[in-house]
Design a protein around this motif. Structure first.
Motif, PDB file in Angstrom:
ATOM      1  N   PRO A  77       0.907  -1.235  -0.018  1.00 13.36           N
ATOM      2  CA  PRO A  77      -0.018  -0.099   0.076  1.00 13.36           C
ATOM      3  C   PRO A  77       0.805   1.143  -0.064  1.00 13.36           C
ATOM      4  O   PRO A  77       0.481   2.290  -0.498  1.00 13.36           O
ATOM      5  N   GLN A  78       2.111   1.213   0.541  1.00 11.50           N
ATOM      6  CA  GLN A  78       2.972   2.304   0.570  1.00 11.50           C
ATOM      7  C   GLN A  78       3.389   2.833  -0.570  1.00 11.50           C
ATOM      8  O   GLN A  78       3.977   3.925  -0.661  1.00 11.50           O
ATOM      9  N   LEU A  79       3.522   1.732  -1.679  1.00  6.05           N
ATOM     10  CA  LEU A  79       4.330   2.132  -2.896  1.00  6.05           C
ATOM     11  C   LEU A  79       3.169   2.801  -4.074  1.00  6.05           C
ATOM     12  O   LEU A  79       3.569   3.174  -4.946  1.00  6.05           O
ATOM     13  N   ALA A  80       1.942   2.345  -3.880  1.00  8.06           N
ATOM     14  CA  ALA A  80       0.840   2.525  -4.796  1.00  8.06           C
ATOM     15  C   ALA A  80       0.957   4.003  -5.217  1.00  8.06           C
ATOM     16  O   ALA A  80       0.778   5.016  -4.252  1.00  8.06           O
ATOM     17  N   GLY A  81       0.483   4.190  -6.357  1.00 14.30           N
ATOM     18  CA  GLY A  81       0.226   5.545  -6.832  1.00 14.30           C
ATOM     19  C   GLY A  81      -1.156   5.858  -7.537  1.00 14.30           C
ATOM     20  O   GLY A  81      -1.186   5.052  -8.579  1.00 14.30           O
ATOM     21  N   THR A  82      -2.199   6.376  -6.864  1.00  9.66           N
ATOM     22  CA  THR A  82      -3.628   6.489  -7.551  1.00  9.66           C
ATOM     23  C   THR A  82      -3.819   7.743  -8.086  1.00  9.66           C
ATOM     24  O   THR A  82      -3.030   8.729  -7.683  1.00  9.66           O
ATOM     25  N   ILE A  83      -4.575   7.938  -9.164  1.00 14.40           N
ATOM     26  CA  ILE A  83      -4.467   9.078  -9.989  1.00 14.40           C
ATOM     27  C   ILE A  83      -6.104   9.761  -9.702  1.00 14.40           C
ATOM     28  O   ILE A  83      -6.928   9.075  -9.735  1.00 14.40           O
ATOM     29  N   HIS A  84      -5.755  10.855  -9.099  1.00 19.17           N
ATOM     30  CA  HIS A  84      -6.876  11.579  -8.637  1.00 19.17           C
ATOM     31  C   HIS A  84      -7.311  12.886  -9.469  1.00 19.17           C
ATOM     32  O   HIS A  84      -6.291  13.630 -10.118  1.00 19.17           O
ATOM     33  N   SER A  85      -8.395  13.399  -9.755  1.00 18.22           N
ATOM     34  CA  SER A  85      -8.625  14.540 -10.540  1.00 18.22           C
ATOM     35  C   SER A  85      -9.852  15.440  -9.961  1.00 18.22           C
ATOM     36  O   SER A  85     -10.598  14.909  -9.172  1.00 18.22           O
ATOM     37  N   PHE A  86      -9.885  16.666 -10.451  1.00 17.12           N
ATOM     38  CA  PHE A  86     -10.894  17.353  -9.849  1.00 17.12           C
ATOM     39  C   PHE A  86     -12.483  17.043 -10.836  1.00 17.12           C
ATOM     40  O   PHE A  86     -12.251  16.832 -11.971  1.00 17.12           O
ATOM     41  N   SER A  87     -13.297  16.986  -9.893  1.00 11.95           N
ATOM     42  CA  SER A  87     -14.560  16.809 -10.807  1.00 11.95           C
ATOM     43  C   SER A  87     -15.823  17.415 -10.177  1.00 11.95           C
ATOM     44  O   SER A  87     -16.872  17.120 -10.173  1.00 11.95           O
ATOM     45  N   GLY A  88     -15.423  18.676  -9.566  1.00  5.37           N
ATOM     46  CA  GLY A  88     -16.491  19.512  -8.944  1.00  5.37           C
ATOM     47  C   GLY A  88     -16.971  20.467  -9.790  1.00  5.37           C
ATOM     48  O   GLY A  88     -17.049  20.742 -11.290  1.00  5.37           O
ATOM     49  N   ASN A  89     -17.881  21.613  -9.353  1.00  5.75           N
ATOM     50  CA  ASN A  89     -18.479  22.409 -10.203  1.00  5.75           C
ATOM     51  C   ASN A  89     -17.938  23.785 -10.073  1.00  5.75           C
ATOM     52  O   ASN A  89     -16.807  23.820  -9.392  1.00  5.75           O
ATOM     53  N   ASP A  90     -18.512  24.860 -10.552  1.00  2.00           N
ATOM     54  CA  ASP A  90     -17.749  26.216 -10.674  1.00  2.00           C
ATOM     55  C   ASP A  90     -17.398  26.641  -9.043  1.00  2.00           C
ATOM     56  O   ASP A  90     -16.289  27.262  -8.859  1.00  2.00           O
ATOM     57  N   ARG A  91     -18.467  26.449  -8.293  1.00  2.00           N
ATOM     58  CA  ARG A  91     -18.225  26.868  -6.894  1.00  2.00           C
ATOM     59  C   ARG A  91     -16.969  26.198  -6.316  1.00  2.00           C
ATOM     60  O   ARG A  91     -16.134  26.770  -5.420  1.00  2.00           O
TER      61      ARG A  91
END
Lengths: 304, 81
Positions: A77-91
């Motif tokens: 678990p210490q080595l893994a890299g997950t990709i996260h992105s922005f998925s919100g609205n204007d505010r």
């Protein structure tokens, strides 16, 4: 040791062989460095040519659901890299920018995407091959090459967070797979010796996480499931693993439903080449100027 | 109260995913030969620690410690003291 690592890194940066990117373990590569990697890749292909492996290339990201099924998080678990992105609205976008402006943590609202950075070149292969159905009688042999990610920032230039791994993966009966690994144990040593570097073969273990990991590491060593070809880069006492030879038994076969032609669970093994590590070992042994490398080594790599 | 080895068999039955009935195992039967995998060994280790309220020391975290009912019983008895 870390002093020697820092000094070697400094030398590589000063000679423009690697390029600083502001994060430990993340470097740009010069043309000279890339040429060495490319030549080594061609050499590996030449050693493996007669086996006629099927070439398969994946991008350096894999499906998150396949990653979850792979069990990687159980072990590393210490080595893994997950990709996260922005998925919100204007505010939410405005709030994010405000946090960034104020140098606060803006990442907490980032959402996990369906992509995870590939931890080892062979990880996306197993589910893809399982989908094809039972293996032919001769089993399968695959040639893989991918950038991989492991979250382990370090000063040691030989411990990059993003690096290339070239692999041959054998899938088949226990006999086929064990014989493949034996062949590559011998080939790998001959290959590296032809490059004029000092090599040592040793039993090894993966960096499994936690106390359960201690047990898995000990099991792996007891059963000699992993060997590494070690080459001194920044330390004689703690040489660096540049090639690894892994017998997974039926671990991936069971996990992904890989079947031999007579419907038994397939065994798997792989030989992995740490491309940057090999290149670094060559720069360390033969110097920063590739034109002055020993003639025998230049002949093996460049044919001149 | 049931003996340590009976409780070990009961933990094996629930957590080891063996291909045979753990209750029918002889003390020295090889558990790896009846399907104990590396990952099941991890589950087994955690379940034993819970059952006996112990922490198995690192030096005992190896393949031999979990190879048979007798070996596991010995580990538990040693740690319990």
């Amino acid at each position: 040791m870390s002093n020697a690592q820092a000094e070697f890194l400094k030398l590589l940066l000063e000679h423009g062989i690697l390029i600083d990117m502001g994060v430990d373990g993340l470097y740009g590569r010069s043309g000279v460095f890339e040429d060495v990697v490319e030549r080594f890749s061609i050499l590996v292909a030449a050693f493996g040519k007669e086996d006629k492996a099927e070439v398969v290339r994946f991008p350096p990201g894999m499906s998150r659901s396949q990653f979850e099924s792979s069990g990687y998080m159980k072990s590393f678990p210490q080595l893994a890299g997950t990709i996260h992105s922005f998925s919100g609205n204007d505010r939410e976008h405005a709030a994010l920018l405000a946090k960034m402006e104020a140098k606060e943590d803006w990442t907490e609202d980032q959402k996990a995407t369906d992509v995870v950075l590939t931890p080892a070149a062979c990880y996306p292969l197993y589910p893809a091959i399982a989908k094809r159905g039972a293996l032919p009688e001769q089993g399968g042999l695959f040639d893989l090459y991918s950038y991989c990610f492991r979250h382990e920032p370090a000063i040691d230039p030989a411990r990059m967070q993003m690096f290339r791994m070239r692999e041959y993966v054998r899938i088949g009966t226990q006999e086929q797979v064990v014989s493949f690994r034996q062949t590559w144990l011998e080939r790998g040593e001959a290959l590296m010796k032809s490059l004029g570097v000092q090599v040592a073969l040793d039993v090894a273990n993966d960096p499994f996480f936690g106390r359960a990991g201690k047990l898995l590491s000990n099991n792996q060593r007891d059963q000699k499931l992993k060997f590494e070809l070690l080459i001194p880069i920044t330390s004689e006492e703690n040489p660096t693993a540049c090639l690894s030879f892994n017998y997974h038994q039926d671990h991936f076969g069971t996990k992904w439903g890989l079947c031999t032609c007579d419907n038994a669970v397939a065994h798997t093994a792989c030989v992995g080449f740490g491309m940057e590590r090999v290149a670094l070992a060559l720069f360390k042994h033969h110097g920063m100027d590739v034109r002055s490398w020993p003639r025998a080594v230049r002949k093996v790599l460049w044919g001149e | 109260m049931s003996s340590t080895s009976d409780r070990v068999r009961s933990v094996l039955k629930q957590h080891a995913k063996l291909s045979v009935d753990a209750g029918a195992l002889a003390d020295h039967d090889d558990l790896y030969a009846v399907g104990l995998s590396s990952f099941s060994t991890v589950q087994l280790m955690l379940a034993l620690e819970e059952e006996f309220n112990i922490e198995i020391p690192d030096k005992m975290l190896n393949r031999r410690s979990f190879e048979s009912v007798a070996a596991i019983t010995n580990v538990v008895d040693t740690v319990v003291g």
